[in-house]
Write a protein that holds these residues in place. Structure first.
Motif, mmCIF file in Angstrom:
data_model
loop_
_atom_site.group_PDB
_atom_site.id
_atom_site.type_symbol
_atom_site.label_atom_id
_atom_site.label_comp_id
_atom_site.label_asym_id
_atom_site.label_seq_id
_atom_site.Cartn_x
_atom_site.Cartn_y
_atom_site.Cartn_z
ATOM 1 N N ILE A 72 0.856 -1.186 0.000
ATOM 2 C CA ILE A 72 0.000 0.000 0.000
ATOM 3 C C ILE A 72 0.889 1.231 0.000
ATOM 4 O O ILE A 72 1.741 1.394 0.878
ATOM 5 C CB ILE A 72 -0.932 0.013 1.228
ATOM 6 C CG1 ILE A 72 -1.755 -1.281 1.286
ATOM 7 C CG2 ILE A 72 -1.861 1.221 1.185
ATOM 8 C CD1 ILE A 72 -2.576 -1.427 2.551
ATOM 9 N N LEU A 73 0.692 2.093 -0.968
ATOM 10 C CA LEU A 73 1.479 3.319 -1.089
ATOM 11 C C LEU A 73 0.545 4.524 -1.068
ATOM 12 O O LEU A 73 -0.567 4.474 -1.615
ATOM 13 C CB LEU A 73 2.282 3.310 -2.392
ATOM 14 C CG LEU A 73 3.307 2.182 -2.564
ATOM 15 C CD1 LEU A 73 3.886 2.204 -3.966
ATOM 16 C CD2 LEU A 73 4.409 2.312 -1.522
ATOM 17 N N VAL A 74 1.009 5.591 -0.441
ATOM 18 C CA VAL A 74 0.244 6.837 -0.394
ATOM 19 C C VAL A 74 1.129 7.944 -0.948
ATOM 20 O O VAL A 74 2.242 8.168 -0.454
ATOM 21 C CB VAL A 74 -0.191 7.185 1.043
ATOM 22 C CG1 VAL A 74 -1.005 8.478 1.053
ATOM 23 C CG2 VAL A 74 -1.009 6.043 1.648
ATOM 24 N N HIS A 75 0.629 8.616 -1.972
ATOM 25 C CA HIS A 75 1.374 9.720 -2.574
ATOM 26 C C HIS A 75 0.418 10.879 -2.795
ATOM 27 O O HIS A 75 -0.558 10.757 -3.542
ATOM 28 C CB HIS A 75 2.011 9.287 -3.893
ATOM 29 C CG HIS A 75 2.837 10.357 -4.549
ATOM 30 N ND1 HIS A 75 4.032 10.805 -4.007
ATOM 31 C CD2 HIS A 75 2.646 11.090 -5.681
ATOM 32 C CE1 HIS A 75 4.534 11.753 -4.782
ATOM 33 N NE2 HIS A 75 3.711 11.953 -5.800
ATOM 34 N N ARG B 214 -5.377 -1.118 7.183
ATOM 35 C CA ARG B 214 -6.820 -1.219 6.928
ATOM 36 C C ARG B 214 -7.412 0.167 6.660
ATOM 37 O O ARG B 214 -8.256 0.336 5.774
ATOM 38 C CB ARG B 214 -7.521 -1.891 8.113
ATOM 39 C CG ARG B 214 -8.990 -2.211 7.814
ATOM 40 C CD ARG B 214 -9.626 -3.041 8.908
ATOM 41 N NE ARG B 214 -11.010 -3.359 8.586
ATOM 42 C CZ ARG B 214 -11.426 -4.430 7.915
ATOM 43 N NH1 ARG B 214 -10.527 -5.313 7.491
ATOM 44 N NH2 ARG B 214 -12.697 -4.647 7.668
ATOM 45 N N HIS B 215 -6.954 1.156 7.433
ATOM 46 C CA HIS B 215 -7.427 2.534 7.228
ATOM 47 C C HIS B 215 -7.184 2.974 5.784
ATOM 48 O O HIS B 215 -8.099 3.463 5.103
ATOM 49 C CB HIS B 215 -6.703 3.467 8.202
ATOM 50 C CG HIS B 215 -6.882 4.916 7.905
ATOM 51 N ND1 HIS B 215 -7.925 5.651 8.422
ATOM 52 C CD2 HIS B 215 -6.155 5.785 7.146
ATOM 53 C CE1 HIS B 215 -7.842 6.904 7.992
ATOM 54 N NE2 HIS B 215 -6.773 7.005 7.213
ATOM 55 N N TRP B 216 -5.950 2.793 5.296
ATOM 56 C CA TRP B 216 -5.627 3.271 3.960
ATOM 57 C C TRP B 216 -6.279 2.417 2.877
ATOM 58 O O TRP B 216 -6.578 2.908 1.776
ATOM 59 C CB TRP B 216 -4.117 3.339 3.767
ATOM 60 C CG TRP B 216 -3.516 4.507 4.492
ATOM 61 C CD1 TRP B 216 -2.756 4.488 5.624
ATOM 62 C CD2 TRP B 216 -3.662 5.885 4.133
ATOM 63 N NE1 TRP B 216 -2.416 5.760 5.989
ATOM 64 C CE2 TRP B 216 -2.949 6.645 5.096
ATOM 65 C CE3 TRP B 216 -4.316 6.546 3.107
ATOM 66 C CZ2 TRP B 216 -2.880 8.026 5.051
ATOM 67 C CZ3 TRP B 216 -4.255 7.944 3.048
ATOM 68 C CH2 TRP B 216 -3.542 8.658 4.014
ATOM 69 N N VAL C 219 -9.549 3.991 2.616
ATOM 70 C CA VAL C 219 -9.425 5.258 1.883
ATOM 71 C C VAL C 219 -9.351 4.965 0.379
ATOM 72 O O VAL C 219 -9.959 5.677 -0.433
ATOM 73 C CB VAL C 219 -8.187 6.041 2.357
ATOM 74 C CG1 VAL C 219 -7.965 7.270 1.471
ATOM 75 C CG2 VAL C 219 -8.353 6.480 3.808
ATOM 76 N N TYR C 220 -8.626 3.929 0.018
ATOM 77 C CA TYR C 220 -8.566 3.519 -1.392
ATOM 78 C C TYR C 220 -9.974 3.243 -1.922
ATOM 79 O O TYR C 220 -10.326 3.664 -3.032
ATOM 80 C CB TYR C 220 -7.684 2.282 -1.529
ATOM 81 C CG TYR C 220 -7.676 1.664 -2.911
ATOM 82 C CD1 TYR C 220 -6.798 2.130 -3.882
ATOM 83 C CD2 TYR C 220 -8.542 0.620 -3.229
ATOM 84 C CE1 TYR C 220 -6.791 1.570 -5.152
ATOM 85 C CE2 TYR C 220 -8.542 0.050 -4.494
ATOM 86 C CZ TYR C 220 -7.662 0.529 -5.449
ATOM 87 O OH TYR C 220 -7.661 -0.021 -6.699
ATOM 88 N N LEU C 221 -10.784 2.554 -1.142
ATOM 89 C CA LEU C 221 -12.148 2.258 -1.574
ATOM 90 C C LEU C 221 -12.991 3.526 -1.667
ATOM 91 O O LEU C 221 -13.825 3.659 -2.575
ATOM 92 C CB LEU C 221 -12.791 1.248 -0.620
ATOM 93 C CG LEU C 221 -12.200 -0.166 -0.667
ATOM 94 C CD1 LEU C 221 -12.788 -1.031 0.430
ATOM 95 C CD2 LEU C 221 -12.419 -0.804 -2.041
#
Length: 605
Positions: free
Chosen positions: A387-390, A534-536, A539-541
């Motif tokens: 899982i990556l957040v940018h 799970r949080h992210w 957020v993806y969903l």
């Protein structure tokens, strides 16, 4: 009045309420404003007037001048009776009650019926200002709550909203705001309200602070790398094999004939026991890996100096492993070294397994794995994702089960087994990693079987007493290949370094103190990582509200099923048809997300 016994007809005070005495005795029977008689202890009533008081309804408002009386008495002390006579010209039950109400108010007077203090003008003015401030504060609070009910806030509300931040982050046990709004008081409800108010967005991850996990990077100093003898292994091509984008390469592999070398960053050379950096790492227990950031247990300078492949030549602690044709460890050499490391990826190496040195490395790994499988090692290969957040956007990439991953993981297991044997044979106190066997042995092949077996596995333990690790199929094992990332791996390296240099090693009790310290914090860190992932994922969903996909039924209780979504590595609960079998594919459509509750809602298409 202090020595006057309570008698019938007296006007008394009970819990700051007016009452009339109906009958005296050990228990005093009184009548309250509701008209119902109550028996109370004599010490619980205070005489205001001897009476007789026929009816409480006779206590009507009285005309008088209590403010003038205060001006005359300011700074002095009097009695309730004298004050009533001065203000009203008479001391009756009605004037006693009117006077006491002013005393109880506390602005001009305070005290007891026997000793009423007339406050000074300065004290009265201070009290007036304080009351005005409280009234203004109440007005501001009421206006704030009204705005929140409408889903709005103003800049001046910051002082109130900070409390809601702290509640959502687990920094305070309750919230006045939630109580005022009639909302259940919990961190999750605070989080949900902050999202609704727009104060927090989906990027706000409350789980590390809620679990007491540090988010600041360590700033402790490191010692200089000692000028000491190291074996030169730079002639051997060494490869640090990681996922694309890895920032802390702490292990590498090389081959010398049929000897497999596992090189590990020599962190103990810069972080000796009880140094400033060691103590800070102990307090953190391990790196914290969040999709949005990484918080290291050691200062970033440690990775810059020691990360394998980040410099042309790197200091390492190297483990030379010799295996038999059956994959058994037959010899181990442990040496401080210099290595020249090339960084590469799992994908790249998987394409080169027919080339040397990877071909022989992979063969040795297969021999070791086969040997462990024969010893009933348990392999659970549930789907994994990265899982990556940018810039607030979330991407989820499935981790492919590449053969190069097996090569690296098996080499790390071999190194852990070799190090544990090395320590055991030399009586070196160590944090061995053990795991009791499950009650029944099964070799799972499907996702549902793996899910079921995972639930039967017992927790691994860190102990100074060597014992088998059932999950790995090994008689003895210690984690030793991630000293940049895990504190107890660093303790292993500190023990090995001291032994190799002929220095005093930590005793068994000191090792277990470090085990206890690390375990006290790593549980919270690992939970924070799980919840953050799970949080992210949710957020993806939220960023893909029309998501459709396929899950696999991995558990079932009646019509309630647990479905694993492989492409998200997400487990969900939902109703399933009674005749649906385990491992069946389940077509899903997203119906909603409750981010603060960490719940995603789906239905079967």
């Amino acid at each position: 009045m202090p020595d006057t016994p309570i008698s019938q007809g007296n006007f008394v005070l009970y819990k700051q309420r007016p009452a009339r005495v109906l009958q005296a005795g050990e228990r005093v029977e009184i009548e309250l404003e509701e008209g119902k008689p109550v028996k109370v202890r004599a010490k619980d009533v205070v005489l205001l007037h001897p009476g007789p008081l026929e009816r409480l309804s006779d206590l009507k408002p009285q005309e008088g001048d209590l403010e003038t009386a205060w001006e005359l008495l300011a700074g002095d002390t009097t009695s309730l009776a004298e004050l009533a006579e001065l203000a009203f010209g008479d001391f009756t039950p009605a004037t006693a009650w009117e006077t006491w109400r002013h005393v109880a108010d506390g602005l001009h007077f305070r005290g007891t019926p026997e000793a009423v203090e007339a406050r000074t003008p300065e004290a009265v003015e201070q009290e007036r200002q304080a009351r005005a401030a409280r009234a203004a504060e109440k007005e501001a609070w009421d206006a704030f709550i009204a705005r929140v009910r409408e889903g709005q806030t103003e800049p001046e509300d910051e002082r109130y909203l900070k409390e809601l931040d702290d509640r959502a982050n687990g920094q305070r046990p309750d919230s006045r705001i939630l109580r005022a709004l009639g909302i259940a008081d919990s961190p999750e409800k605070a989080h949900d309200l902050l999202l609704k108010l727009g104060r927090w967005d989906h990027a706000a991850n409350p789980y590390p602070p809620r679990l007491g996990v540090a988010l600041n990077q360590p700033a402790s100093d490191l010692i200089e790398l000692p000028d000491e003898s190291r074996q030169d292994l730079t002639h051997l091509p060494a490869f640090a094999i990681d996922d694309e984008g890895n920032q802390d390469p702490d292990d590498a592999l090389s081959l010398d004939g049929n000897r497999l070398w596992v090189h590990v960053a020599d962190v103990a050379a810069l972080v000796p026991p009880d140094s400033e950096a060691d103590l800070e790492a102990r307090a953190r227990g391990a790196n914290l890996y969040l999709p949005e950031s990484t918080v290291t247990m050691l200062p970033p300078e440690a990775t810059r100096q020691l990360g394998l492949g980040l410099s042309e030549v790197s200091p390492a602690l190297s483990f030379g492993l010799d295996l038999s044709d059956e994959g058994e460890l037959v010899d181990v050499e442990v040496v401080p070294s210099w290595v020249r490391v090339t960084r590469t990826t799992y994908a790249e190496v998987s394409q080169r397994l027919d080339e040397e040195p990877f071909k022989t490395m992979y063969h040795l790994a297969q021999l070791s794995e086969e040997r462990r499988v024969q010893e009933e090692a348990i392999s659970i290969e549930l789907p994994e994702v990265k899982i990556l957040v940018h810039d607030g956007q979330v991407s989820i990439e499935p981790l492919q089960p590449l053969p190069s991953r097996m090569l690296v993981s098996e080499a790390m297991v071999l190194a852990g087994e070799a190090v544990a044997r090395f320590a055991l044979e030399r009586g070196l106190p160590f944090p061995f990693t053990t795991q009791p066997p499950p009650d029944t042995f099964e070799r799972p092949t499907t996702l549902a079987e793996m899910f079921a077996v995972r639930k039967t596995l017992k927790r691994s333990q860190q102990t100074s007493i060597p014992a088998p690790h059932a999950g790995l199929g090994l008689e003895v094992y210690a984690r030793a290949t991630s000293p940049l990332r895990r504190y107890l791996d660093l303790v292993v390296h500190q023990q090995l370094r001291a032994f190799l240099r002929g220095e005093n090693t930590l005793g068994e009790e000191e090792v277990m103190e470090r085990v206890g310290a690390a375990e006290a914090v790593t549980g919270g860190a690992r939970q924070a990582e799980r919840l953050a992932r799970r949080h992210w994922t949710l957020v993806y969903l939220l960023q893909h509200p029309n998501w459709r996909g396929t899950g696999v039924l991995v558990d079932k209780r009646g019509t309630r099923g647990t479905v694993l979504i492989p492409e998200l590595s997400l487990e969900i609960q939902l109703p399933v048809p009674e005749d649906m079998l385990l491992d069946a594919n389940v077509p899903l459509i997203l119906t909603g997300v409750s981010l603060a509750e960490l719940e995603a809602h789906f239905r079967i298409e």
